[in-house]
Design an enzyme around this catalytic site. Structure first.
Site, short mmCIF file in Angstrom:
data_model
loop_
_atom_site.label_atom_id
_atom_site.label_comp_id
_atom_site.label_asym_id
_atom_site.label_seq_id
_atom_site.Cartn_x
_atom_site.Cartn_y
_atom_site.Cartn_z
CE LYS A 53 -3.79 -2.47 2.21
NZ LYS A 53 -4.46 -2.86 3.44
CD GLN A 97 -3.29 -4.55 6.71
OE1 GLN A 97 -3.21 -3.60 5.95
NE2 GLN A 97 -3.93 -5.65 6.38
CG ASP A 120 -9.65 0.02 4.84
OD1 ASP A 120 -9.35 -0.26 3.67
OD2 ASP A 120 -8.90 -0.19 5.81
#
Ligand SMILES: NC(=O)c1ccc[n+]([C@@H]2O[C@H](COP(=O)([O-])OP(=O)(O)OC[C@H]3O[C@@H](n4cnc5c(N)ncnc54)[C@H](OP(=O)(O)O)[C@@H]3O)[C@@H](O)[C@H]2O)c1
Length: 299
Positions: A53, A97, A120
């Site tokens: 990422k 994460q 997200d």
């Protein structure tokens, strides 16, 4: 002839588009979109995901920051960090994460993220907006699948889409996106899971079958109808170290009309949509401060 849906190629094209849009935004605003990734603990897979990422952000001309914390980090310490990032005007996207180590209250931490920076799209406010058909951000993996279908000229309107898997990250939001009255949606959706009875009978009804369960080569050729579009979300590492999806690619590709490979299918699109959401967030924060949320990429 079965079409192999090239997610990697599409992701490369989309990342080039996003890099161009980012450069134009930076030129007019002097602000670089910034994504902060929070990595707690030493999970090797998570480390690789976060590194990928970071690299993708940098390639797209965005700023990427990594906060690494030990597995012993408490929920309170994480909440404190998230609140600091929420009020930092130089931060446009916050990514915690998953999975978090045992002992961290995942829900509380995700719920604490400012929904405008929740790239997200896991925050209940963003899930609610999506379910009402006015998304701020689309969750990255299902958004990537939607993009792949649209750009491969696969029209889901009026089609029966069977989604296997009901996680909050993939299965449920996939169903929510495809059932909307919107471009790239308008499908009749069935969501199946581990308690579903007669699963093969149900998957055989699908014009499109999306599989996101985390079981290597689970979907076999006899479980789809000829010509079905098969989207494989699974990423499973086999004992010999190779990667495979949730679909038995070799057999299913003989029956399917189109199919995504693993690797090189859905995976690269997920990070691409994270970049898209981060750019959308930066633009919204600087240029539409007083406007209501716009659907970022759903139509
Ligand atoms: N390509 C990407 O970017 C990407 C992104 C995210 C995830 N993934 C991969 O996608 C897979 C799924 O991830 P996830 O996070 O959605 O997984 P998850 O949270 O573990 O959810 C798995 C879902 O599959 C269902 N399931 C499990 N076994 C089943 C069976 N035999 N028959 C029918 N349904 C079954 C479960 O049902 P219950 O709810 O009844 O338990 C659950 O809803 C994993 O391999 C993951 O690595 C890939």
């Amino acid at each position: 002839m079965t079409t192999i849906l090239d997610g990697k190629g599409l992701a490369d094209r989309m990342r080039a588009e996003i890099a161009e849009e980012t450069a134009a935004f930076v030129a007019r605003s002097s602000i670089r979109p910034c994504l902060v990734a929070v990595l707690v603990g030493e999970d090797p897979a998570s480390r690789i995901y976060v590194r990928n990422k970071e690299k993708a952000c940098e390639k797209a001309g965005m700023e990427s920051r990594l906060v690494r914390l030990p597995a012993s980090t408490t929920t309170d310490a994480l909440l404190h960090l998230v609140r600091e990032l929420n009020v930092d005007s130089g931060v446009h996207g916050i990514l915690v994460q998953l999975p978090l180590p045992d002992g961290c209250d995942e829900k509380r931490i995700l719920d604490a993220i400012d929904p405008h920076k929740d790239v997200d799209a896991f925050h209940p406010e963003n899930v609610g907006l999506l379910s009402q058909g006015r998304p701020r951000y689309l969750p990255c993996t299902p958004a990537g699948i939607r993009e792949l279908l649209i750009r491969s000229n696969i029209d889901t309107a009026g089609k029966h889409v069977v989604v296997v898997g009901r996680s909050d990250i993939v299965g449920k939001p996939m169903g929510l996106i495809l059932v909307q009255k919107a471009r790239g949606a308008d499908a009749t959706v069935t969501i199946a899971h581990s308690r579903t009875k007669n699963l093969p009978e149900i998957t055989r009804l699908g014009d499109v079958v999306v599989v996101a369960i985390g079981r290597p080569k689970f979907l076999t050729a006899d479980m789809i109808k000829p010509g079905a579009i098969v989207i494989d979300v699974g990423i499973n590492r086999l004992e010999d170290g190779t990667l495979c999806g949730d679909v038995d690619f070799e057999s299913v590709k003989e029956t399917a009309g189109a199919i995504t490979p693993v690797p090189g299918g859905v995976g690269p699109l997920t990070i691409t949509m994270l970049l898209r959401n981060t750019l959308t967030s930066a633009i919204a924060a600087t240029e539409q401060v007083n406007s209501p949320p716009e659907p970022s990429n759903a139509g």
